[in-house]
Design an enzyme around this catalytic site. Structure first.
Site, PDB file in Angstrom:
ATOM      1  N   ASP A 200     -19.889  32.628 -39.362  1.00 56.13           N
ATOM      2  CA  ASP A 200     -19.245  33.925 -39.199  1.00 56.13           C
ATOM      3  C   ASP A 200     -19.234  34.345 -37.727  1.00 56.13           C
ATOM      4  O   ASP A 200     -20.227  34.158 -37.010  1.00 56.13           O
ATOM      5  CB  ASP A 200     -20.014  34.950 -40.039  1.00 56.13           C
TER       6      ASP A 200
ATOM      7  N   GLU B 207     -15.487  30.296 -37.836  1.00 60.87           N
ATOM      8  CA  GLU B 207     -14.586  31.444 -37.929  1.00 60.87           C
ATOM      9  C   GLU B 207     -14.512  32.017 -36.520  1.00 60.87           C
ATOM     10  O   GLU B 207     -15.357  32.797 -36.096  1.00 60.87           O
ATOM     11  CB  GLU B 207     -15.098  32.505 -38.897  1.00 60.87           C
TER      12      GLU B 207
END
Length: 595
Positions: free
Chosen positions: A233, A312
């Site tokens: 993330d 990401e």
């Protein structure tokens, strides 16, 4: 947490028709180079205990569905211990399962069942920040300024005569200031801590060796439990520029510039590319690459068949994104430029070619994606005016997507994506053609962006609605209870799994066919060359694995039918007529003759 970016026109000269844009992989390439990975949003996939929230036992029970679908792996969004201020992306304990989702034993059982079915398992890793309820942050609040406990996070003295102003002007991606002031043990106003997201998500200090050691330990903890990789993330956000200088650009997800006073709409799309110029001090700093080289070494130590890292990273231009997947760093990085490309043949062709060239330059596969838990589902997004910027959420009072048009284009775009060389991610429910929930009542919305912006920004709840498994029954088969954590729209009943399973022409059967043919023809490891059937409204390319004649893929993004090239139809995203033409908003795969 997705960070909003925007597609920019490529400056690369397109390859000539017939020229190879991308060379085929070797037949023995590692699994992750062409894997199709299915994203499960745990709270919305299957609820075993009836509390309205999906859980690990529910996931385990439904894994055979994914085996039958034909994917290679699953990626689970966070299921760790969390107060759930941001749906689990505020982690309080990285080594345990939140009771809402089950137990560590349930996680072990889920991983074992997936492996029994031949599915690999990726889990989410959230390294940019922890929850404010993490034991480290609680210790930091109890400790004094300058203490080792505070050095794990980004604490700073405030500006102004009494430190009453934040250390710099950075806003939060979710709205408002990016800093919050603490009250010290003696009751006086104290230092400020950085949170690029919610106030309950304090940013970690990645210059601190203790932070680095902790996350290497977390990687080993889950690898030892059998996971096959990690989706990372905010992979581009861990390291901030020294000195934390003021920044006057945008930092966020949306079609607004977020300031402490709320969102201000802007007209110039360029300002929305929060790191397009590479100079935003909170994104894409050089120091992140050292971190990922150390992580790669940890994962490589586990040997074959190889654990992986997927970034990401909302990074522009594509050449900078490719730096995340250099040989000693990550294995994959989501291609958000592709996700954001509208339904336009020229722009699709450009982004496919530029993406492949950029990643080929570092020897990495391209990782394609069209939907996830942070963006409007592409079955709805493609039913909107394609000349407008991508929206973040849709409400009842706003222009509504053309559902039929959106689904037709979504099927065609997915068929194009699943033919491309490289890896691909499928977001739960897209194989059913699920639309965004565009009429969700505001009083049930839970996305922190919605509340942090005083309901100005709709947020991401509409793409996170629980899966419909059956046409009838409580919560459409999501679980035994009739009150799922987010309400399902009426349209979901007719799109449920039991309404599409075995039904010729259904979106579910289309995906099953696409994935079967992709595997049979090894398209993920194939070469790509543009075909003469291309035009201003048509994307046309040939994909061929070593030893396979290949497949011709033709997508009509225009309003009128076009001549269909000769060849045996393997699959089409929609009905074909008898006139030898390819209808609008349709993709077809044709068998290429040998030789």
């Amino acid at each position: 947490m997705g960070k909003h970016g925007r597609v920019t026109e490529t400056t690369l000269a397109p390859a000539a028709v017939g020229a190879t844009v991308h060379a085929a992989d070797s037949p023995d390439a590692p699994w992750w180079r062409d894997a199709v990975i299915y994203q499960i949003y745990p709270r919305s996939w299957a609820d075993a205990d009836g509390d309205g929230i999906g859980d690990l036992p529910g996931i385990t029970a439904r894994l055979p569905y994914l085996k039958d679908l034909g994917v290679d792996a699953v990626w689970l969004s966070p299921f760790y211990v969390s107060p759930m201020h941001d749906a689990g992306y505020d982690v309080a304990d990285y080594r345990d399962v939140d009771p809402r989702f089950g137990t560590l034993a349930d996680a072990d059982a889920m991983i074992a069942r997936a492996h029994d079915l031949g599915l690999k398992v990726l889990v989410d890793l959230v390294p940019n920040h922890t929850s404010s309820e993490h034991e480290w942050f609680r210790a930091a609040l109890a400790a004094a300024p300058g203490s080792p406990e505070r050095d794990r996070y980004v604490f700073r003295d405030g500006r102004g005569p009494h430190g009453e102003e934040p250390p710099n002007n950075w806003p939060s991606v979710f709205g408002g200031r990016g800093w919050s002031r603490v009250t010290e043990a003696d009751g006086t106003p104290g230092q400020w801590y950085l949170h690029l997201f919610d106030t309950t998500q304090p940013d970690l200090n990645w210059h601190n060796p203790e932070v680095r050691a902790e996350f290497e330990s977390v990687l080993r903890f889950w690898c030892d439990r059998g996971v096959d990789g990690f989706r990372v993330d905010v992979a581009h956000g861990l390291v901030k520029r020294d000195g934390l200088p003021d920044w006057h650009g945008a930092v966020g997800l949306y079609d607004e510039v977020l300031t402490e006073d709320g969102p201000d709409a802007v007209g110039d799309p360029a300002v929305l590319d929060h790191n397009a110029t590479g100079d935003a001090p909170m994104w894409d700093q050089e120091g992140v690459h050292e971190i990922y080289r150390s992580w790669r070494a940890v994962l490589d130590s586990y040997g074959s068949p190889g654990r992986i890292l997927c970034a990401e990273a909302w990074v522009k231009p594509e050449e900078r994104l490719a730096r995340y997947v250099r040989p000693a760093e990550m294995h994959q990085a989501f291609n958000f430029d592709f996700l954001e490309t509208p339904w336009d043949a020229a722009r699709i062709t450009a982004v496919v070619e530029s993406s492949l060239r950029s990643n080929d330059a570092v020897g990495a596969p391209t990782t394609w994606v069209l939907s996830n838990h942070d963006v409007v589902r592409h079955a709805s997004r493609l039913g909107l005016d394609q000349s407008l910027p991508r929206t973040n959420g849709i409400r009842a009072g706003e222009p509504q997507p053309d559902a039929a048009l959106g689904l037709r284009r979504a099927r065609a775009y997915s068929a194009l994506m699943l033919a491309l060389p490289g890896g691909a991610y499928v977001y739960q429910g897209e194989e059913l053609g699920l639309p965004e929930h565009t009429t969700m009542p505001d009083d049930v919305r839970q996305d922190p962006t919605f509340h942090a912006t005083q309901r100005e920004v709709t947020g991401r709840d509409g793409c996170r609605v629980p899966m419909p498994w059956t046409h009838d029954g409580p919560s459409l088969g999501f679980g035994p209870g009739d009150h799922p954590w987010l309400p399902q729209p009426e349209a979901y009943a007719g799109l449920a799994v039991d309404q599409q399973d075995g039904v010729e022409g259904s979106t579910l059967e289309l995906y099953r066919t696409l994935l079967r043919l992709r595997r049979e023809h090894r398209l993920g490891g194939g070469s790509l060359a543009w075909d003469a059937a291309a035009s201003a409204t048509v994307v046309a390319f040939r994909v061929a694995a070593q030893g396979d004649p290949g497949v011709l893929v033709v997508t009509n993004t225009g309003a009128d039918p076009v001549t269909l090239p000769d060849g045996e139809v393997l699959v089409a995203s929609g009905p074909l007529d008898d006139a030898g033409t390819l209808p609008a908003d349709t993709t077809v795969w044709l068998r290429v003759a040998a030789g």
